[in-house]
Design a protein around this motif. Structure first.
Motif, PDB file in Angstrom:
ATOM      1  N   UNK A  67       0.831  -1.211   0.000  1.00 14.09           N
ATOM      2  CA  UNK A  67       0.000   0.000   0.000  1.00 14.09           C
ATOM      3  C   UNK A  67       0.864   1.259   0.000  1.00 14.09           C
ATOM      4  N   UNK A  68       1.915   1.258   0.813  1.00 16.49           N
ATOM      5  CA  UNK A  68       2.806   2.431   0.826  1.00 16.49           C
ATOM      6  C   UNK A  68       3.491   2.616  -0.528  1.00 16.49           C
ATOM      7  N   UNK A  69       3.843   1.506  -1.167  1.00 14.14           N
ATOM      8  CA  UNK A  69       4.452   1.594  -2.497  1.00 14.14           C
ATOM      9  C   UNK A  69       3.483   2.224  -3.494  1.00 14.14           C
ATOM     10  N   UNK A  70       2.233   1.788  -3.445  1.00 16.90           N
ATOM     11  CA  UNK A  70       1.234   2.328  -4.367  1.00 16.90           C
ATOM     12  C   UNK A  70       0.965   3.805  -4.083  1.00 16.90           C
ATOM     13  N   UNK A 125       8.450  -9.019  -5.117  1.00 16.32           N
ATOM     14  CA  UNK A 125       7.673  -8.223  -6.072  1.00 16.32           C
ATOM     15  C   UNK A 125       7.640  -6.750  -5.654  1.00 16.32           C
ATOM     16  N   UNK A 126       7.380  -6.497  -4.389  1.00 19.50           N
ATOM     17  CA  UNK A 126       7.274  -5.112  -3.924  1.00 19.50           C
ATOM     18  C   UNK A 126       8.628  -4.417  -4.005  1.00 19.50           C
ATOM     19  N   UNK A 127       9.687  -5.107  -3.610  1.00 16.89           N
ATOM     20  CA  UNK A 127      11.033  -4.545  -3.762  1.00 16.89           C
ATOM     21  C   UNK A 127      11.281  -4.156  -5.221  1.00 16.89           C
ATOM     22  N   UNK A 128      10.974  -5.084  -6.130  1.00 15.99           N
ATOM     23  CA  UNK A 128      11.188  -4.826  -7.553  1.00 15.99           C
ATOM     24  C   UNK A 128      10.404  -3.638  -8.045  1.00 15.99           C
ATOM     25  N   UNK A 129       9.165  -3.500  -7.603  1.00 17.85           N
ATOM     26  CA  UNK A 129       8.334  -2.377  -8.026  1.00 17.85           C
ATOM     27  C   UNK A 129       8.872  -1.040  -7.506  1.00 17.85           C
ATOM     28  N   UNK A 130       9.452  -1.049  -6.308  1.00 18.44           N
ATOM     29  CA  UNK A 130      10.030   0.183  -5.762  1.00 18.44           C
ATOM     30  C   UNK A 130      11.214   0.629  -6.613  1.00 18.44           C
ATOM     31  N   UNK A 186      18.420  -2.640 -11.061  1.00 18.34           N
ATOM     32  CA  UNK A 186      18.288  -3.110  -9.680  1.00 18.34           C
ATOM     33  C   UNK A 186      16.944  -3.791  -9.452  1.00 18.34           C
ATOM     34  N   UNK A 187      15.927  -3.399 -10.225  1.00 20.17           N
ATOM     35  CA  UNK A 187      14.609  -4.014 -10.080  1.00 20.17           C
ATOM     36  C   UNK A 187      14.586  -5.435 -10.638  1.00 20.17           C
ATOM     37  N   UNK A 188      15.334  -5.683 -11.699  1.00 16.00           N
ATOM     38  CA  UNK A 188      15.255  -6.962 -12.408  1.00 16.00           C
ATOM     39  C   UNK A 188      15.508  -8.175 -11.515  1.00 16.00           C
ATOM     40  N   UNK A 189      16.578  -8.221 -10.696  1.00 18.69           N
ATOM     41  CA  UNK A 189      16.815  -9.433  -9.880  1.00 18.69           C
ATOM     42  C   UNK A 189      15.655  -9.757  -8.933  1.00 18.69           C
ATOM     43  N   UNK A 190      15.034  -8.728  -8.354  1.00 21.77           N
ATOM     44  CA  UNK A 190      13.902  -8.970  -7.452  1.00 21.77           C
ATOM     45  C   UNK A 190      12.723  -9.564  -8.213  1.00 21.77           C
ATOM     46  N   UNK A 191      12.392  -8.987  -9.349  1.00 22.01           N
ATOM     47  CA  UNK A 191      11.244  -9.470 -10.113  1.00 22.01           C
ATOM     48  C   UNK A 191      11.518 -10.843 -10.711  1.00 22.01           C
ATOM     49  N   UNK A 192      12.763 -11.122 -11.058  1.00 22.43           N
ATOM     50  CA  UNK A 192      13.115 -12.467 -11.538  1.00 22.43           C
ATOM     51  C   UNK A 192      12.877 -13.483 -10.432  1.00 22.43           C
ATOM     52  N   UNK A 193      13.317 -13.169  -9.202  1.00 30.28           N
ATOM     53  CA  UNK A 193      13.111 -14.100  -8.084  1.00 30.28           C
ATOM     54  C   UNK A 193      11.625 -14.292  -7.807  1.00 30.28           C
ATOM     55  N   UNK A 194      10.841 -13.221  -7.937  1.00 24.69           N
ATOM     56  CA  UNK A 194       9.393 -13.353  -7.747  1.00 24.69           C
ATOM     57  C   UNK A 194       8.800 -14.265  -8.813  1.00 24.69           C
TER      58      UNK A 194
END
Length: 625
Positions: free
Chosen positions: A102-105, A134-139, A148-156
């Motif tokens: 929610x804070x991210x949004x 997912x939230x880390x990647x979106x931030x 920097x977003x790619x590794x988080x979203x790949x793991x998700x």
């Protein structure tokens, strides 16, 4: 609203022979909603829950939470999750993850990161880890940090695939992030699990072959064979019915809307025309039609209707762009405006190409941060442009550092020497020397000292002013102190001045468009031809020639560049990319004056990590020790 990343989903459509499953929200609900509550809003459900007690209250709060997520009522999500945590409801970690979401949004990324970091050691289920990554990647993606977003979203994506979670939004977000990376960055990621390699390989094929339908089809067939049942195969929009081939914009007739030869902007217009004509020499069958931008919107519309052009270039001046945007004159034509636009670009075939000085100031900030400079000094003229660019530097710098840069403005040439001494605090040193001299009759060995905290200098000045400022800094920086690197914008560089004198600029770094630097190959031949035909052109006119040349060169690749933001085109005005809003952005070259020549440097100014994220990363590392 301008469509974003149009056509990227075409690649996915080549990989799937059937329609996709129904689109699902970013998070999974955990409680079935009673039929009696189907029509109630999240707020109504929440109010109803407050009237209940014990188990019934908690059950209804979970239902209200899930409905609030569906409605994207993020403040209510926070309120409900906090109450569930306080009441001891099951799966407190998941509720905290939803708070972070929610804070991210709400774009409160600082609080979102704090929440995520508090959960690093509490992720007890695959769903926890999936949401966390997912939230880390979106931030990081929201901060324009795709690498920097790619590794988080790949793991998700890997977690979702392993545990059979629905992850449409994660996969689409990952695909957008990967397409913002350069080929070099993608190659660095092309390892690890089969899921990771599949995503990265698909992104690489896209960059290499987009616009070449035959090669792309062959590459995708190869990919589909190697990565069957990969999550990328199903990251499709609803009801995709056909393959979309991304084709270059082919033009046979171009309309160019520029000031006439009788206007005050004659020299600027002629320079742009010369660049456009030079770039069109390889297309002798192409028709170029010039239209006077001083005509009213109705008259321009009549000429365009008669010409029926495949593409329009111009206008140049903002007031003329505004005139045509308000009248909708160019709505039906693919268009490249030659300036920033007063109104947003609504059409997917409208683009804005401007020699925006803020681009290179931002590039300088990125370079300074990457070099780990702590306290830059900015000096600029006290006019409107100087203050605008100095303020832009400061605003950009403070995204990455909590140390404000030192900024000074000069009024005229006579003011420069005094200002430099004040900024370096040499005047204070001289005052101390005089005071001590009065205390002793004998001759003293004296040497002024400059301040030690300044570790980089950025000059925003024209060529004549820079040739006064650079020596002023050289003589006022203490000889026994570490030399401070001095940088300047492209305004400091003038080819004519360089022909007579470079010695005062020795060591100066500056950013510049490639056209104004030493060239090789085909570009050098064009440079020689230009110098023979237009030997007396000013720096601005040469920049506009390069802009006109690049405008024509860009046309066939505009759609591909916008669809794959990591793809670049090397032009005379810089390495060119197109962002999702249709703005053409430039990365300039860095060069340095060395003895009697200018040397082009291989420096990449990648966006650094914002300060608030860097602080969080440091705190996380310290906590892990």
């Amino acid at each position: 609203m301008r469509l974003k990343l149009l056509g990227l989903t075409a690649i996915f459509s080549l990989l799937s022979a059937c329609s996709t499953t129904e689109k699902t929200p970013v998070v999974e609900t955990v409680k079935a909603k009673p039929a009696v509550e189907v029509d109630l809003s999240a707020q109504d459900l929440y109010q109803k829950a407050l009237s209940k007690r014990d188990f019934d209250k908690i059950q209804l709060l979970y239902t209200a939470r899930d409905r609030a997520i569906e409605e994207q009522n993020w403040q209510l999500v926070i309120t409900i999750c906090e109450q569930l945590i306080e009441s001891g409801g099951p799966d407190s970690v998941r509720n905290q993850l939803y708070i972070a979401l929610a804070y991210t949004q709400q774009k409160d990324y600082h609080t979102a990161l704090e929440t995520l970091e508090s959960l690093n050691a509490k992720l007890t289920s695959p769903m926890h880890f999936f949401l966390h990554q997912e939230i880390y990647g979106n931030i990081y993606s929201a901060q324009a940090l795709p690498h920097q977003a790619a590794p988080y979203l790949i793991r998700a994506s890997e977690t979702a695939n392993k545990h059979d979670f629905k992850a449409d939004k994660v996969n689409k977000a990952l695909w957008q992030v990967l397409n913002q990376l350069s080929i070099k960055q993608l190659e660095a990621l092309n390892s690890g699990s089969s899921i990771q390699r599949g995503w990265v390989s698909l992104a690489l094929y896209t960059q290499l072959y987009i616009g070449d339908a035959t090669s792309l089809q062959a590459a995708l067939n190869k990919w589909n064979y190697a990565y069957s049942n990969h999550p990328a195969s199903f990251a499709l929009p609803d009801n995709m019915q056909q393959i979309i081939d991304v084709q270059p914009i082919n033009v046979n007739r171009i309309a160019i809307i520029l000031p006439s030869n009788q206007s005050k902007q004659k020299a600027l217009s002629q320079s742009l025309k010369a660049g456009i004509l030079a770039a069109s020499e390889k297309h002798p069958d192409r028709e170029l039609h010039f239209i006077n931008s001083a005509l009213n919107a109705e008259q321009i519309a009549e000429q365009l209707n008669e010409l029926a052009p495949d593409f329009v270039i111009g206008p140049l001046l903002k007031e003329n762009i505004d005139k045509l945007q308000q009248a909708g004159t160019l709505d039906a034509y693919p268009t490249m405006y030659l300036n920033t636009t007063p109104q947003a670009l609504e059409s997917i075939d409208h683009f804005a190409f401007a020699l925006n000085p803020e681009h290179e100031v931002t590039q300088a900030v990125y370079h300074f941060v990457n070099k780990e400079f702590k306290k830059p000094l900015v000096i600029a003229p006290g006019n409107r442009l100087g203050k605008r660019l100095a303020n832009h530097f400061t605003n950009q710098w403070l995204e990455f550092s909590d140390n404000e840069p030192e900024v000074g403005f000069y009024a005229n040439k006579r003011d420069m020497q005094k200002l430099v001494q004040e900024l370096l605090e040499v005047d204070k040193s001289k005052k101390r020397i005089r005071e001590i001299s009065l205390m002793f009759r004998g001759k003293l060995h004296e040497e002024t000292r400059s301040r030690r905290d300044i570790d980089a200098i950025y000059i925003i000045a024209d060529a004549a002013q820079t040739r006064l400022l650079k020596p002023s800094f050289d003589v006022n920086i203490s000889t026994f102190a570490k030399r401070i690197p001095i940088f300047a914008s492209s305004r400091s560089h003038d080819i004519k001045s360089d022909k007579t004198d470079k010695k005062d600029l020795a060591g100066l770094y500056f950013s510049e468009i490639p056209w104004m630097l030493p060239l090789t190959g085909e570009q050098q031949s064009l440079r020689s031809e230009f110098d023979q035909i237009w030997p007396e052109h000013t720096t601005l006119e040469q920049q506009l020639f390069a802009m006109g040349f690049d405008a024509v060169k860009l046309i066939p690749q505009l759609r591909q560049l916008q669809m794959v933001p990591g793809k670049t085109l090397t032009g005379l005005t810089g390495d060119l990319t197109v962002n999702q809003d249709g703005d053409i952005e430039r990365a300039l070259k860095w060069a340095q004056y060395r003895e009697k020549q200018i040397v082009t440097l291989d420096i990449k100014s990648q966006k650094p990590t914002p300060l608030f994220i860097k602080n969080h990363q440091q705190e996380t590392q310290e906590a892990a020790l």
